[in-house]
Design a protein around this motif. Structure first.
Motif, PDB file in Angstrom:
ATOM      1  N   CYS A 237     -27.099   2.309 -37.385  1.00 39.95           N
ATOM      2  CA  CYS A 237     -25.695   2.135 -37.734  1.00 39.95           C
ATOM      3  C   CYS A 237     -25.566   0.822 -38.503  1.00 39.95           C
ATOM      4  O   CYS A 237     -26.529   0.073 -38.659  1.00 39.95           O
ATOM      5  CB  CYS A 237     -24.844   2.104 -36.466  1.00 39.95           C
ATOM      6  SG  CYS A 237     -25.043   3.568 -35.417  1.00 39.95           S
ATOM      7  N   GLU A 238     -24.377   0.531 -38.976  1.00 42.64           N
ATOM      8  CA  GLU A 238     -24.158  -0.714 -39.698  1.00 42.64           C
ATOM      9  C   GLU A 238     -24.488  -1.912 -38.818  1.00 42.64           C
ATOM     10  O   GLU A 238     -24.358  -1.854 -37.591  1.00 42.64           O
ATOM     11  CB  GLU A 238     -22.697  -0.801 -40.155  1.00 42.64           C
ATOM     12  CG  GLU A 238     -22.333   0.162 -41.254  1.00 42.64           C
ATOM     13  CD  GLU A 238     -20.890  -0.028 -41.694  1.00 42.64           C
ATOM     14  OE1 GLU A 238     -20.182  -0.829 -41.045  1.00 42.64           O
ATOM     15  OE2 GLU A 238     -20.480   0.618 -42.650  1.00 42.64           O
ATOM     16  N   ALA A 239     -24.900  -2.994 -39.444  1.00 41.22           N
ATOM     17  CA  ALA A 239     -25.169  -4.222 -38.696  1.00 41.22           C
ATOM     18  C   ALA A 239     -23.851  -4.946 -38.426  1.00 41.22           C
ATOM     19  O   ALA A 239     -22.982  -5.011 -39.304  1.00 41.22           O
ATOM     20  CB  ALA A 239     -26.111  -5.119 -39.485  1.00 41.22           C
ATOM     21  N   PRO A 240     -23.673  -5.488 -37.225  1.00 42.27           N
ATOM     22  CA  PRO A 240     -22.425  -6.200 -36.907  1.00 42.27           C
ATOM     23  C   PRO A 240     -22.327  -7.511 -37.676  1.00 42.27           C
ATOM     24  O   PRO A 240     -23.338  -8.119 -38.044  1.00 42.27           O
ATOM     25  CB  PRO A 240     -22.538  -6.435 -35.400  1.00 42.27           C
ATOM     26  CG  PRO A 240     -24.001  -6.420 -35.110  1.00 42.27           C
ATOM     27  CD  PRO A 240     -24.603  -5.453 -36.084  1.00 42.27           C
ATOM     28  N   GLU A 241     -21.098  -7.946 -37.919  1.00 38.36           N
ATOM     29  CA  GLU A 241     -20.859  -9.188 -38.644  1.00 38.36           C
ATOM     30  C   GLU A 241     -20.109 -10.172 -37.761  1.00 38.36           C
ATOM     31  O   GLU A 241     -19.310  -9.782 -36.904  1.00 38.36           O
ATOM     32  CB  GLU A 241     -20.051  -8.913 -39.921  1.00 38.36           C
ATOM     33  CG  GLU A 241     -20.771  -8.019 -40.937  1.00 38.36           C
ATOM     34  CD  GLU A 241     -19.915  -7.774 -42.166  1.00 38.36           C
ATOM     35  OE1 GLU A 241     -18.761  -8.244 -42.172  1.00 38.36           O
ATOM     36  OE2 GLU A 241     -20.398  -7.108 -43.103  1.00 38.36           O
ATOM     37  N   GLY A 242     -20.329 -11.455 -37.986  1.00 34.28           N
ATOM     38  CA  GLY A 242     -19.576 -12.509 -37.316  1.00 34.28           C
ATOM     39  C   GLY A 242     -19.979 -12.706 -35.869  1.00 34.28           C
ATOM     40  O   GLY A 242     -20.865 -12.038 -35.333  1.00 34.28           O
ATOM     41  N   ASP A 243     -19.287 -13.672 -35.236  1.00 29.65           N
ATOM     42  CA  ASP A 243     -19.521 -13.944 -33.821  1.00 29.65           C
ATOM     43  C   ASP A 243     -18.828 -12.896 -32.967  1.00 29.65           C
ATOM     44  O   ASP A 243     -17.686 -12.516 -33.234  1.00 29.65           O
ATOM     45  CB  ASP A 243     -18.984 -15.332 -33.461  1.00 29.65           C
ATOM     46  CG  ASP A 243     -19.734 -16.445 -34.197  1.00 29.65           C
ATOM     47  OD1 ASP A 243     -20.916 -16.225 -34.496  1.00 29.65           O
ATOM     48  OD2 ASP A 243     -19.120 -17.485 -34.477  1.00 29.65           O
ATOM     49  N   HIS A 244     -19.521 -12.465 -31.913  1.00 31.73           N
ATOM     50  CA  HIS A 244     -18.950 -11.410 -31.075  1.00 31.73           C
ATOM     51  C   HIS A 244     -19.669 -11.370 -29.733  1.00 31.73           C
ATOM     52  O   HIS A 244     -20.796 -11.862 -29.599  1.00 31.73           O
ATOM     53  CB  HIS A 244     -19.088 -10.042 -31.759  1.00 31.73           C
ATOM     54  CG  HIS A 244     -20.504  -9.729 -32.136  1.00 31.73           C
ATOM     55  ND1 HIS A 244     -21.051 -10.088 -33.348  1.00 31.73           N
ATOM     56  CD2 HIS A 244     -21.515  -9.121 -31.441  1.00 31.73           C
ATOM     57  CE1 HIS A 244     -22.315  -9.694 -33.406  1.00 31.73           C
ATOM     58  NE2 HIS A 244     -22.629  -9.115 -32.259  1.00 31.73           N
ATOM     59  N   ASP A 245     -18.963 -10.812 -28.747  1.00 32.97           N
ATOM     60  CA  ASP A 245     -19.567 -10.581 -27.432  1.00 32.97           C
ATOM     61  C   ASP A 245     -20.103  -9.161 -27.309  1.00 32.97           C
ATOM     62  O   ASP A 245     -21.117  -8.931 -26.642  1.00 32.97           O
ATOM     63  CB  ASP A 245     -18.533 -10.823 -26.312  1.00 32.97           C
ATOM     64  CG  ASP A 245     -18.041 -12.252 -26.289  1.00 32.97           C
ATOM     65  OD1 ASP A 245     -18.857 -13.158 -26.529  1.00 32.97           O
ATOM     66  OD2 ASP A 245     -16.844 -12.471 -26.034  1.00 32.97           O
TER      67      ASP A 245
END
Length: 428
Positions: free
Chosen positions: A29-37
């Protein structure tokens, strides 16, 4: 020679790896962006989850997640997947924490990852092309169901009793009430006022002439009441019949599950609908004599319908080659493509989610062209899938608590129907 051999290995191994990666189908799937939990996955599955024109995630499940995430106090990075099996690969590998696109809770899936509290129930059903013909069987079923509804039945009985009582009173008046006052007596002001009022009502309501057979005011009133009650009862019955036949225009008789292998069916790849269709082919094969060519072909179709996560994920559609049997199979990555196959006449029906198909059938260009079967083959509970790779117990309990609070809200059902459409709760 050893140094040359080592150099060759160091040179060719990376190239070989790059070649294999390029040649193999993309399954991520797409790679996540930014800061996240948390990484939360969606796919195109209107009206639950989809990507809006602005590139942002939209849909009922997205709105619900935004509400739930405030309780669990976690930041979210949304990622888009193309298919169910891509989402499942991410769940098992731990690259995805939660999938909020619609997933049916099944025993097989629960062996691979966790599920939240069930938040909605849908079902497997069939969408077919709408015709202009009247399905008399559907119309008769509608009439019977309507008439035997408790409130409708009580109203009809009440009207009938009122009409019988009125008729009885009229009969009594015809025998006991004098036709005229007699002895040259004239009517008083109250009686005169009542006569004028009755005349006005008769003229404005279309009842002029009703009750003319009675000289007495009371007789006229009772006959008018009887006419109104009878007209209301007739209008009610006519309305039920008319509504049933109008609603049956374009409807098709429910298709039995055993008849599905004989149809050209489009369904969602790696979904429970695909597995249900595979089961129908297995059952159809079991009814054919061993050694028969038809049995072999049915077995091949059943095998082809088994979900293979190693297939090329870049494909938007998988079509089974013609094998000489009636019917056929088309697998798509989303419901919209499946319904488009039906709309363009490439398949006979779409087997899939009741809510999704009902939603799409009300949208352009499918509105008035596609109809969804009113019954379901089986009910399906929906939950959010949660990965076990990153220690899911705390997360699952937090999600469950937040979901239960919202489901206990008196506005829960209204919220579902406001988003998914009137009647979005699946039939039993």
């Amino acid at each position: 020679m050893n140094s040359v051999s080592q150099l060759a290995r160091h040179f060719w191994l990376p190239l070989l790896l790059l070649f294999l990666l390029a040649a193999s189908p993309s399954r991520a799937c797409e790679a996540p962006e930014g800061d996240h939990d948390l990484v939360v996955a969606i796919r195109s599955a209107e009206p639950f989850t989809y990507t809006g024109p602005d590139g942002m995630p939209r849909g009922f499940a997205v709105d619900l997640w935004h509400s739930v995430s405030t309780d669990i106090d976690r930041t979210t990075a949304f990622v888009v997947c193309d298919s169910i099996d891509e989402q499942e690969i991410g769940l098992r590998g731990g690259t995805i924490d939660v999938v909020i696109s619609p997933l049916t809770i099944t025993a097989d899936r629960m062996r691979r990852y966790d599920f939240s509290q069930q938040y909605l129930s849908s079902g497997l059903t069939l969408a077919v092309a709408q015709t202009g013909a009247i399905d008399f069987e559907v119309a008769i079923e509608t009439i019977v169901e309507t008439v035997f509804q408790p409130t409708v039945a009580r109203a009809i009985i009440l009207f009938l009793l009122l009409n019988l009582v009125t008729a009885f009173l009229l009969r009594a008046l015809m025998r006991s009430v004098p036709v005229e006052l007699g002895d040259g007596k004239t009517a008083g002001p109250v009686r005169t006022w009542m006569a004028y009022s009755l005349e006005a009502v008769a003229r404005t309501s279309g009842l002029k002439g009703v009750g003319d057979g009675f000289a007495t005011l009371l007789g006229k009133i009772f006959e008018m009441v009887m006419a109104v009650v009878g007209t209301a009862l007739s209008a009610m019955i006519l309305g039920v019949i008319t509504s049933a036949f109008v609603g049956a225009i374009g409807e098709s008789p429910a298709v039995d599950a055993q008849a599905l292998p004989g149809l050209r069916i489009a369904t969602l790849r790696c979904s429970t609908a695909q597995e249900f269709l595979r089961e129908q082919y297995v059952e159809a094969s079991a009814k054919v004599d061993a050694g028969a060519e038809k049995k072999s072909l049915l077995d091949k179709r059943a095998a082809w319908l088994a979900c293979d996560e190693n297939d090329d994920h870049s494909q938007t559609m998988f079509t089974m080659e013609d094998d000489g049997l009636s019917g056929g199979i088309v697998l798509t990555r989303d419901w919209d493509r499946a319904v488009e196959q039906l709309y363009t006449g490439k398949v006979d029906a779409v087997l899939g989610d009741w809510i999704a198909l009902s939603y799409l059938s009300r949208r352009s260009p499918y509105d008035g062209q596609v109809t969804v079967q009113g019954s379901v083959y089986r009910n399906e509970p929906y939950g959010w899938a949660i990965s076990r790779a990153n220690g899911s117990d705390f997360l699952r309990r937090a999600i469950d608590s937040a979901l239960i609070v919202r489901m206990r809200d008196t506005e829960w059902r209204k919220r579902i129907e406001n988003t998914l459409g009137s009647g979005a709760i699946a039939p039993n």
